[in-house]
Design a protein around this motif. Sequence first.
Motif, PDB file in Angstrom:
ATOM      1  N   UNK B 117      44.923  43.019  47.242  1.00 30.22           N
ATOM      2  CA  UNK B 117      45.217  42.709  46.049  1.00 30.22           C
ATOM      3  C   UNK B 117      44.799  43.916  45.059  1.00 30.22           C
ATOM      4  N   UNK B 118      45.426  43.890  43.986  1.00 29.13           N
ATOM      5  CA  UNK B 118      44.895  44.740  42.727  1.00 29.13           C
ATOM      6  C   UNK B 118      43.421  44.244  42.298  1.00 29.13           C
ATOM      7  N   UNK B 119      42.792  44.951  41.616  1.00 26.38           N
ATOM      8  CA  UNK B 119      41.464  44.366  41.133  1.00 26.38           C
ATOM      9  C   UNK B 119      41.334  43.266  40.284  1.00 26.38           C
ATOM     10  N   UNK B 120      40.588  42.247  40.203  1.00 29.73           N
ATOM     11  CA  UNK B 120      40.802  41.104  39.556  1.00 29.73           C
ATOM     12  C   UNK B 120      40.533  41.468  38.091  1.00 29.73           C
ATOM     13  N   UNK B 121      40.806  40.740  37.188  1.00 27.73           N
ATOM     14  CA  UNK B 121      40.471  40.955  35.765  1.00 27.73           C
ATOM     15  C   UNK B 121      38.892  40.983  35.677  1.00 27.73           C
ATOM     16  N   UNK B 122      38.342  42.002  34.628  1.00 31.40           N
ATOM     17  CA  UNK B 122      37.060  42.050  34.424  1.00 31.40           C
ATOM     18  C   UNK B 122      36.331  40.916  34.514  1.00 31.40           C
TER      19      UNK B 122
END
Lengths: 139, 139
Positions: B117-122
């Motif tokens: 997965x891409x990085x989760x939101x901040x």
Amino acid sequence: MNAVRPFSHVLDQLRAVGLRPTRQRLALAKLLFEGGNRHITAEVLHAEALRANIRVSLATVYNTLHQFTTAGLLREIIVDASRSYFDTNTSEHHHFFVEETGRLDDIPGDQIIVSELPEAPEGTSVKRVDVIVRVTESP
Amino acid sequence: MNAVRPFSHVLDQLRAVGLRPTRQRLALAKLLFEGGNRHITAEVLHAEALRANIRVSLATVYNTLHQFTTAGLLREIIVDASRSYFDTNTSEHHHFFVEETGRLDDIPGDQIIVSELPEAPEGTSVKRVDVIVRVTESP
DNA sequence: GTGATTGCAAATCTTTTGCACTAAA
DNA sequence: TTTAGTGCAAAAGATTTGCAATCAC
């Protein structure tokens, strides 16, 4: 890219599906499509319309959102049992959903790859694959 | 495997999360967990309970389903804007959803692979990834 | 006993609908 | 005109809630 969708495009699409470009539909389209991709609920769009001095009833907002969805201008995203979101980005992509805030973020289509699917149940065919990455605010 | 979950297991789990094993909870647990994996709505479970001569109110069914979900005995699946499904299979897996009928089928966890997965939101961390394969009955 | 649980009915929330009115073509 | 679209208020569904009665411990 979806962010740049000339207004006349919407008008054309409305005509193409036989929807009259009424004051309300055009105004809602403007709110929806001018200014990049959005994930919006009927309530929020309605409030936004009122704030912008567009007189429109909530019922019409619901109708319009569904008509736009049928017309392919919007996509309905189901992530929360209690309300529907509509996404102005109709291209293939997935979502991050922040449970606490109800916030929805796009994940570009090419940033998640789903392996080949198993066969769909007897007598059915795949319509769409939704990947929802549920996240929590970490303390 | 989830299909084989001895009844006492449920009892223990209830105790572990501080839920008293009441007549209603035990009866609903029996309906839910005896006889393989199920995807069920509150309405349907309530109807089933009545049919089995278990007196229980719909409100209690809702409460119980949520308590079981919190306790990790069930998993809530959100695929349909108008109602919630509860899945007795709490292991990692995904779903086929037949829009016309509301039918939900499991896809074993190892039959779909989601790429990194891409990085989760901040400020958030991933809690769970749901893949929903929406299918239509083909004519 | 006493605190958790239940049932019922009422309340809530989102979404849909019926119908008279208004506006687009 | 003629037909589609709109607004409103009422209806519909799913789910939750308040509170007195009941049950587990």
